[in-house]
Design a protein around this motif. Structure first.
Motif, PDB file in Angstrom:
ATOM      1  N   SER A   1       1.096  -0.959   0.258  1.00  0.00           N
ATOM      2  CA  SER A   1      -0.340   0.345  -0.460  1.00  0.00           C
ATOM      3  C   SER A   1       0.788   1.334  -0.036  1.00  0.00           C
ATOM      4  N   GLY A   2       0.171   2.086  -0.343  1.00  0.00           N
ATOM      5  CA  GLY A   2       1.169   3.414  -0.457  1.00  0.00           C
ATOM      6  C   GLY A   2       1.901   4.052  -1.526  1.00  0.00           C
ATOM      7  N   TYR A   3       2.309   3.168  -2.588  1.00  0.00           N
ATOM      8  CA  TYR A   3       2.919   2.857  -3.428  1.00  0.00           C
ATOM      9  C   TYR A   3       3.127   4.521  -4.317  1.00  0.00           C
ATOM     10  N   ALA A   4       4.382   4.871  -4.355  1.00  0.00           N
ATOM     11  CA  ALA A   4       4.343   5.928  -5.341  1.00  0.00           C
ATOM     12  C   ALA A   4       4.701   5.575  -6.970  1.00  0.00           C
ATOM     13  N   TYR A   5       5.114   4.402  -7.402  1.00  0.00           N
ATOM     14  CA  TYR A   5       6.001   3.981  -8.853  1.00  0.00           C
ATOM     15  C   TYR A   5       4.557   3.002  -9.178  1.00  0.00           C
ATOM     16  N   ARG A   6       4.769   2.429 -10.430  1.00  0.00           N
ATOM     17  CA  ARG A   6       3.243   1.669 -10.910  1.00  0.00           C
ATOM     18  C   ARG A   6       3.882   0.479 -11.206  1.00  0.00           C
ATOM     19  N   THR A   7       4.885  -0.070 -10.760  1.00  0.00           N
ATOM     20  CA  THR A   7       5.989  -1.049 -11.043  1.00  0.00           C
ATOM     21  C   THR A   7       6.408  -1.348 -10.107  1.00  0.00           C
ATOM     22  N   TYR A   8       6.461  -2.710  -9.517  1.00  0.00           N
ATOM     23  CA  TYR A   8       8.067  -2.934  -8.867  1.00  0.00           C
ATOM     24  C   TYR A   8       8.640  -4.155  -9.081  1.00  0.00           C
ATOM     25  N   CYS A   9       9.099  -4.297  -8.528  1.00  0.00           N
ATOM     26  CA  CYS A   9      10.151  -5.760  -8.059  1.00  0.00           C
ATOM     27  C   CYS A   9       9.619  -6.446  -7.058  1.00  0.00           C
ATOM     28  N   MET A  10       9.485  -7.021  -6.866  1.00  0.00           N
ATOM     29  CA  MET A  10       8.483  -7.824  -5.459  1.00  0.00           C
ATOM     30  C   MET A  10       9.593  -9.121  -5.014  1.00  0.00           C
ATOM     31  N   GLY A  11       9.940  -9.411  -3.770  1.00  0.00           N
ATOM     32  CA  GLY A  11      10.339  -9.973  -3.699  1.00  0.00           C
ATOM     33  C   GLY A  11      10.723 -11.053  -1.995  1.00  0.00           C
ATOM     34  N   TRP A  12      10.482 -12.229  -1.905  1.00  0.00           N
ATOM     35  CA  TRP A  12      10.346 -12.787  -0.545  1.00  0.00           C
ATOM     36  C   TRP A  12      11.772 -13.510  -0.209  1.00  0.00           C
ATOM     37  N   PHE A  13      11.888 -13.038   0.923  1.00  0.00           N
ATOM     38  CA  PHE A  13      13.700 -13.188   1.619  1.00  0.00           C
ATOM     39  C   PHE A  13      13.376 -13.974   3.245  1.00  0.00           C
ATOM     40  N   ARG A  14      14.165 -14.393   3.808  1.00  0.00           N
ATOM     41  CA  ARG A  14      13.906 -15.157   4.414  1.00  0.00           C
ATOM     42  C   ARG A  14      15.402 -15.679   5.568  1.00  0.00           C
ATOM     43  N   GLN A  15      15.102 -15.209   6.966  1.00  0.00           N
ATOM     44  CA  GLN A  15      16.449 -14.973   8.120  1.00  0.00           C
ATOM     45  C   GLN A  15      15.973 -16.224   9.097  1.00  0.00           C
ATOM     46  N   ALA A  16      16.856 -17.354   8.706  1.00  0.00           N
ATOM     47  CA  ALA A  16      16.441 -17.796  10.018  1.00  0.00           C
ATOM     48  C   ALA A  16      17.804 -18.020  11.328  1.00  0.00           C
ATOM     49  N   PRO A  17      17.601 -17.924  12.689  1.00  0.00           N
ATOM     50  CA  PRO A  17      18.110 -18.227  13.937  1.00  0.00           C
ATOM     51  C   PRO A  17      20.066 -17.684  13.722  1.00  0.00           C
ATOM     52  N   GLY A  18      20.823 -16.822  13.881  1.00  0.00           N
ATOM     53  CA  GLY A  18      22.321 -17.126  13.595  1.00  0.00           C
ATOM     54  C   GLY A  18      22.656 -17.115  12.512  1.00  0.00           C
ATOM     55  N   ARG A  19      21.762 -16.335  11.059  1.00  0.00           N
ATOM     56  CA  ARG A  19      22.363 -15.957  10.060  1.00  0.00           C
ATOM     57  C   ARG A  19      22.138 -16.046   9.007  1.00  0.00           C
ATOM     58  N   GLU A  20      22.388 -15.163   8.084  1.00  0.00           N
ATOM     59  CA  GLU A  20      22.362 -13.633   6.998  1.00  0.00           C
ATOM     60  C   GLU A  20      21.002 -13.899   6.304  1.00  0.00           C
ATOM     61  N   ARG A  21      20.050 -12.793   6.010  1.00  0.00           N
ATOM     62  CA  ARG A  21      19.337 -13.200   5.413  1.00  0.00           C
ATOM     63  C   ARG A  21      19.218 -13.291   4.460  1.00  0.00           C
ATOM     64  N   GLU A  22      18.394 -14.135   3.045  1.00  0.00           N
ATOM     65  CA  GLU A  22      19.013 -14.799   1.595  1.00  0.00           C
ATOM     66  C   GLU A  22      17.371 -14.859   0.711  1.00  0.00           C
TER      67      GLU A  22
END
Length: 126
Positions: A25-46
């Motif tokens: 919501s609240g988007y100013a642009y018409r198009t965005y690349c959307m992604g899913w990332f995940r982060q497990a305990p003690g690990r970097e976000r991937e």
């Protein structure tokens, strides 16, 4: 200011399925690349998966064939269908967005995404 809200996380046994959603919501642009990332305990976000406005997708090797990312462009809603879940998939899953019709060249890099949701927990038990 774009806002992203995830929903649909939870707990499931190994081999099960879950679907998480992200509403923008609240988007100013018409198009965005959307992604899913995940982060497990003690690990970097991937990165998990990304999808451009034209529907083209990329997946992390670890989830190919098990996860499917999709989107609705009218309201910018992004889904991640997760099948054959494994305990190693346990993490907080974050929705992310980068303005533009196509996704960043370095699509797996968290620094390429300007906007992030608060995350939703996915727990897979063995």
């Amino acid at each position: 200011q774009l806002q992203l809200v995830e929903s649909g996380g939870g707990s499931v046994q190994s081999g099960g399925s879950l679907r998480v959603s992200c509403a923008a919501s609240g988007y100013a642009y018409r198009t965005y690349c959307m992604g899913w990332f995940r982060q497990a305990p003690g690990r970097e976000r991937e990165v998990v998966a990304i999808i451009a406005s034209d529907g083209s997708t990329r997946y992390a090797t670890s989830v190919k064939g098990r996860f499917t990312i999709s989107r609705e462009n009218g309201k910018i809603i992004v889904y991640l269908q997760m099948n054959s879940l494994e305990p190693e998939d346990t993490a907080i899953y974050y929705c992310a967005a980068a303005p533009g019709r196509s996704c960043p060249y370095y699509w797996a890099s968290t620094s390429e995404y300007n906007y992030w949701g608060q995350g939703t927990q996915v727990t897979v038990s063995s």
